[in-house]
Scaffold this motif. Structure first.
Motif, PDB file in Angstrom:
ATOM      1  N   UNK A 108      43.059  39.066  25.310  1.00 52.70           N
ATOM      2  CA  UNK A 108      43.425  39.552  26.642  1.00 52.70           C
ATOM      3  C   UNK A 108      42.389  40.560  27.092  1.00 52.70           C
ATOM      4  N   UNK A 109      41.919  40.411  28.329  1.00 52.91           N
ATOM      5  CA  UNK A 109      40.862  41.273  28.834  1.00 52.91           C
ATOM      6  C   UNK A 109      41.265  41.814  30.200  1.00 52.91           C
ATOM      7  N   UNK A 110      40.899  43.066  30.453  1.00 51.50           N
ATOM      8  CA  UNK A 110      41.147  43.711  31.743  1.00 51.50           C
ATOM      9  C   UNK A 110      39.815  43.922  32.448  1.00 51.50           C
ATOM     10  N   UNK A 111      39.738  43.459  33.698  1.00 54.32           N
ATOM     11  CA  UNK A 111      38.497  43.490  34.476  1.00 54.32           C
ATOM     12  C   UNK A 111      38.691  44.308  35.748  1.00 54.32           C
ATOM     13  N   UNK A 112      37.584  44.859  36.247  1.00 50.67           N
ATOM     14  CA  UNK A 112      37.647  45.595  37.500  1.00 50.67           C
ATOM     15  C   UNK A 112      36.313  45.456  38.233  1.00 50.67           C
ATOM     16  N   UNK A 113      36.382  45.301  39.547  1.00 48.28           N
ATOM     17  CA  UNK A 113      35.164  45.259  40.348  1.00 48.28           C
ATOM     18  C   UNK A 113      34.623  46.673  40.541  1.00 48.28           C
TER      19      UNK A 113
END
Length: 495
Positions: A108-113
């Motif tokens: 599980x990965x959390x991404x942000x611009x």
């Protein structure tokens, strides 16, 4: 290395593009959870109205591929669909097999611009895995939040420790106990901390130094290295952008996958508008063999058609690498002409065929195709997928609008995208043994009966009204035949 076999079992998305939440379970999810093995032919088609999350799933898998490869996620491609405020999260469940070992892996990965730097930040990563004995056992978990993205006063406040309920099992794994440099390098490159060449190289070097006997070290190396190798050699994503190149007659993207006992070639070789392409000299013999394999398959799909290569010249580029320039011809009924003059549908089939052959024959291959039906005759597409379902060893995930396929696949192979952004993907339910899947799907569109609505027909009655208004945009009072419902809409607009 070549003995790794990976299967994607489940995809889950949060706050990604037009998907607030969505879960897709692929064909072998239940089999692997219960029995620890692949038992079913693994084809899944995603169907739904425009804008309902089909392409979003393909794009999420493309992002996953970049993360597993340890490469940066393209800001230009994905900044507009990865959230700036509510973190985007992607979770994937895998089965990984190597020799007699089996692992169930959830990543599980959390991404942000990051608009300031024009980058996609990988904020958090969580890895859970289990090995297979008589059942799934010995869960291990690794969680890391990279502080270099959020902390201005990094030296004073950074938490650079791995979090785990099972940390005692990882005490001998060097890189997990010294994360400061790796975290900084990962944040600087906007790449994964775990699926990172430095982390994997550290594990490999430790194995060489210590002659490993630690099962935890072996398991983590197999998981990180195996998923990265899968992404590099066997995980193929065909996005809709390739259609534009074909339709504009700009180039034919020839997607190649060819394996021998000692090597694998895979990737996209662009055959440009003049029919010519450049193939690295080091793989040219394998490329010729791959074209021969395509020709064997293409005979059954398009009678009398064969692809021919004509070697033009060898050249050396500035980087010192040598290439072979080739012209690519179609030969049909004794006539020979540049392949660029073929129809869009035939160029599309040529473009995909090597990947389809590899998925048919290789259990390690996962092929993901957006708009598989584009340009391909619907009867041919149905027959092709019907044959793939009978004997395919690998995995195929595709989106399509063509309903002919529904008559050739079991309803369990179909995922429906919905109009509910909080529950984007569902399986059809209530399909009887004697139902025609195509008719049942259309019935579900028109009268419902599924867990979620599949099509938003709320505004269908106003299409005619909207067209008439569009034809007379400056005219306030137009004498039109309007239904009672439309008159009520006009009244509401005025108010």
């Amino acid at each position: 290395m070549g003995s790794y076999v990976v299967r994607i079992l489940k995809s889950e998305l949060w706050n990604f593009k037009n998907v607030k939440h969505g879960v897709v379970k692929y064909m072998n999810y239940g089999c692997v959870q219960k029995y620890g093995e692949i038992q079913k032919k693994d084809i899944v088609g995603i169907y739904g109205q425009n804008g309902s999350g089909k392409t979003a799933l393909v794009e999420s898998l493309d992002i996953l591929k970049h993360i597993l490869l340890g490469t940066e996620i393209s800001y230009d491609e994905y900044a507009g669909i990865i959230s700036e405020e509510n973190d985007t999260q992607l979770a994937t469940l895998f089965l990984l097999e190597k020799d007699n070992l089996k692992y169930r892996i959830e990543y599980k990965v959390t991404l942000r611009t990051n608009k300031k730097d024009e980058k996609i930040d990988i904020i958090e990563e969580r890895l859970n895995y289990w090995n297979r004995g008589s059942s799934w056992k010995s869960e291990r978990d690794i969680y890391f939040k990279n502080p270099y993205y959020d902390n201005d006063d990094i030296l004073a406040n950074a938490d650079l420790s791995i979090q785990s309920k099972h940390m005692k099992y990882f005490k001998n794994i060097k890189f997990l106990n010294s994360m400061s440099v790796l975290a900084a390098v990962s944040a600087q490159g906007h790449i994964s901390v775990l699926f990172n060449n430095k982390a994997i190289a550290s594990l490999k070097a430790q194995a060489t130094e210590e002659n490993w006997s630690d099962e935890e070290q072996i398991a983590l190396y197999d998981i990180l290295n195996g998923l990265q190798y899968f992404s590099r050699a066997h995980f193929h994503i065909i996005k809709v952008s390739q259609l534009g190149d074909i339709n504009k007659n700009k180039l034919i993207p020839l997607n190649m996958h060819y394996e021998t006992e000692t090597s694998v070639i895979q990737g996209c070789i662009p055959l440009f508008i003049n029919g010519q392409g450049e193939v690295p000299l080091s793989i040219y013999d394998l490329f010729e063999s791959a074209i021969k394999a395509v020709n064997i398959a293409i005979k059954a799909i398009i009678p009398n058609l064969q692809i021919e290569l004509e070697k033009k010249t060898e050249l050396e580029k500035e980087d010192g690498k040598k290439y072979v320039q080739v012209d690519v011809y179609s030969k049909r009924n004794g006539k020979r002409f540049l392949t660029k003059f073929e129809s869009e549908g035939i160029k599309r089939i040529i473009s995909l065929l090597s990947y389809l052959v590899s998925a048919y024959n290789q259990p390690s291959v996962c092929l993901v195709v957006d708009e598989l039906d584009a340009g391909i005759y619907e009867y041919l597409l149905g027959e092709l997928l019907g044959e793939l379902q009978k004997e395919m060893k690998g995995q195929l995930i595709f989106t399509s609008h063509n309903l002919r396929v529904l008559e050739k696949l079991d309803y369990k192979n179909i995922i429906c995208s919905t109009i509910n952004p909080k529950n984007r993907y569902i399986n059809l339910t209530g399909v009887g043994a004697n139902n025609n899947n195509r008719d049942f799907y259309i019935k579900s569109l028109t009268i419902g009966g599924q867990k979620e609505e599949l099509y938003d027909d709320e505004d269908l009655d106003s299409i005619g009204y909207a067209f008439r208004r569009a034809g007379n945009p400056e005219k306030k009072n137009v004498n039109l035949h309007l239904s009672k419902e439309i008159l009520e809409k006009i009244k509401e607009e005025k108010e």
